[in-house]
Design a protein around this motif. Structure first.
Motif, short mmCIF file in Angstrom:
data_model
loop_
_atom_site.label_atom_id
_atom_site.label_comp_id
_atom_site.label_asym_id
_atom_site.label_seq_id
_atom_site.Cartn_x
_atom_site.Cartn_y
_atom_site.Cartn_z
N GLY A 98 0.79 -1.23 0.00
CA GLY A 98 0.00 0.00 0.00
C GLY A 98 0.82 1.27 0.00
N VAL A 99 2.14 1.15 0.00
CA VAL A 99 3.00 2.34 -0.05
C VAL A 99 2.98 2.88 -1.47
N PRO A 100 2.97 4.20 -1.65
CA PRO A 100 2.96 4.76 -3.00
C PRO A 100 4.11 4.22 -3.86
N ALA A 101 3.84 4.11 -5.14
CA ALA A 101 4.81 3.53 -6.07
C ALA A 101 6.06 4.39 -6.21
N THR A 102 7.17 3.72 -6.43
CA THR A 102 8.43 4.39 -6.76
C THR A 102 8.65 4.16 -8.23
N ARG A 103 8.84 5.20 -9.00
CA ARG A 103 8.93 5.06 -10.45
C ARG A 103 10.36 4.93 -10.98
N ASP A 104 11.33 4.71 -10.08
CA ASP A 104 12.71 4.61 -10.51
C ASP A 104 13.03 3.19 -11.00
N ALA A 105 13.92 3.09 -11.97
CA ALA A 105 14.36 1.80 -12.49
C ALA A 105 15.41 1.19 -11.55
N VAL A 106 15.35 -0.14 -11.42
CA VAL A 106 16.23 -0.84 -10.49
C VAL A 106 16.86 -2.04 -11.19
N MET A 107 18.16 -2.21 -10.97
CA MET A 107 18.89 -3.38 -11.47
C MET A 107 19.32 -4.22 -10.28
N VAL A 108 18.94 -5.50 -10.27
CA VAL A 108 19.30 -6.42 -9.19
C VAL A 108 20.45 -7.30 -9.66
N GLY A 109 21.55 -7.26 -8.94
CA GLY A 109 22.69 -8.11 -9.27
C GLY A 109 23.97 -7.31 -9.27
N PRO A 110 25.07 -7.97 -9.07
CA PRO A 110 25.18 -9.42 -8.96
C PRO A 110 24.74 -9.94 -7.60
N VAL A 111 24.42 -11.25 -7.59
CA VAL A 111 24.10 -11.97 -6.36
C VAL A 111 25.17 -13.03 -6.17
N SER A 112 25.80 -13.04 -5.01
CA SER A 112 26.77 -14.09 -4.70
C SER A 112 26.15 -15.03 -3.67
N ILE A 113 26.53 -16.30 -3.76
CA ILE A 113 26.00 -17.31 -2.85
C ILE A 113 27.15 -18.15 -2.29
N PRO A 114 26.94 -18.82 -1.15
CA PRO A 114 28.00 -19.66 -0.60
C PRO A 114 28.37 -20.79 -1.57
N ARG A 164 16.38 -30.61 -7.92
CA ARG A 164 17.34 -29.63 -8.45
C ARG A 164 16.66 -28.28 -8.71
N TRP A 165 17.49 -27.25 -8.72
CA TRP A 165 17.03 -25.92 -9.13
C TRP A 165 16.99 -25.86 -10.65
N ASP A 166 16.04 -25.12 -11.20
CA ASP A 166 15.90 -25.07 -12.66
C ASP A 166 16.84 -24.05 -13.31
N ALA A 167 17.59 -23.31 -12.49
CA ALA A 167 18.55 -22.32 -13.00
C ALA A 167 19.66 -22.20 -11.96
N PRO A 168 20.81 -21.63 -12.32
CA PRO A 168 21.82 -21.38 -11.29
C PRO A 168 21.20 -20.60 -10.13
N LEU A 169 21.52 -21.01 -8.92
CA LEU A 169 20.84 -20.45 -7.75
C LEU A 169 21.02 -18.94 -7.62
N ASN A 170 22.20 -18.42 -7.94
CA ASN A 170 22.38 -16.96 -7.83
C ASN A 170 21.48 -16.22 -8.83
N ASP A 171 21.30 -16.78 -10.03
CA ASP A 171 20.40 -16.17 -11.01
C ASP A 171 18.95 -16.26 -10.55
N ALA A 172 18.58 -17.42 -10.00
CA ALA A 172 17.20 -17.61 -9.53
C ALA A 172 16.87 -16.64 -8.39
N ILE A 173 17.82 -16.42 -7.49
CA ILE A 173 17.60 -15.47 -6.40
C ILE A 173 17.44 -14.06 -6.95
N ALA A 174 18.30 -13.67 -7.88
CA ALA A 174 18.20 -12.33 -8.48
C ALA A 174 16.84 -12.14 -9.16
N GLN A 175 16.38 -13.14 -9.89
CA GLN A 175 15.09 -13.03 -10.58
C GLN A 175 13.93 -12.95 -9.61
#
Length: 197
Positions: A40-56, A80-91
């Motif tokens: 319910g918080v007002p929308a933020t109209r800025d573009a966001v890039m997620v990544g990189p994600v590192s995992i153990p 099994r995961w259907d994609a590399p785990l770091n990519d799946a987390i980022a998505q």
């Protein structure tokens, strides 16, 4: 028994063992979903890039790595995961931020003509899986404004109970934990956006 008969019996046993391994259960594949709900918080109209994600390194593989005793893990060959785990987390986090920030301009991969206002980096320090019991995501993250370079960072520890005995339930618990992580990141992005006004 002659040597030929013994050799034939060994050959039959090897063929039977090979046939049994071919008849084993097929692998099942799982993904991480974006499960956050708008707050319910007002929308933020800025573009966001997620990544990189590192995992153990211990979980950086296609198979589920599950805790089976206090000091023992197992790698489950059939789940099994259907994609590399770091990519799946980022998505998953990118999908959560679309909902939480109210903007479609969130991506987890570089795109032509996409200039993000914020870049999010995530260092997952724990990604624990205990079948039928719990999932835990612990991560340190940073939100950096691309114009000016201001940063906000934080740590999120998100334990989630597993609601069932299946690997589906375990993957769902990790998705919920990532939604909590995404909520903390969304709060930091909103606070930084408010500072710029």
């Amino acid at each position: 028994m002659t040597a030929t008969q013994i050799a034939n019996l060994i050959l039959i046993a090897l063929v039977a063992a090979a046939a049994a391994s071919c008849a084993s259960a097929p692998a099942r594949f799982y993904n991480l979903d974006s499960t956050a709900t708008p707050d319910g918080v007002p929308a933020t109209r800025d573009a966001v890039m997620v990544g990189p994600v590192s995992i153990p390194a211990s979980v950086d593989q296609p198979e589920f790595v599950v805790q089976v005793a206090p000091n023992r893990v197992e790698v489950d060959e059939f789940n099994r995961w259907d994609a590399p785990l770091n990519d799946a987390i980022a998505q998953a986090v990118a999908g959560d931020l679309v909902k939480l920030l109210g903007t479609p301009d969130v991506t987890s991969a570089p795109m032509a003509n996409f200039v993000p206002a914020y870049r999010v980096t995530i260092d997952v320090q724990r990604f624990d899986s205990v079948p039928s019991r719990s999932a835990l995501v612990e991560a340190v993250w940073t939100v950096r404004r691309t114009a000016g370079g201001e940063t906000r960072s934080g740590r999120t520890t998100a334990p989630e109970a597993v609601q069932g005995d299946s690997f589906d339930a375990l993957a769902a618990a990790h998705s919920r934990a990532l939604a909590r992580l995404s909520g903390d990141i969304a709060t930091a992005i909103r606070a930084e956006a408010e500072n710029q006004r």
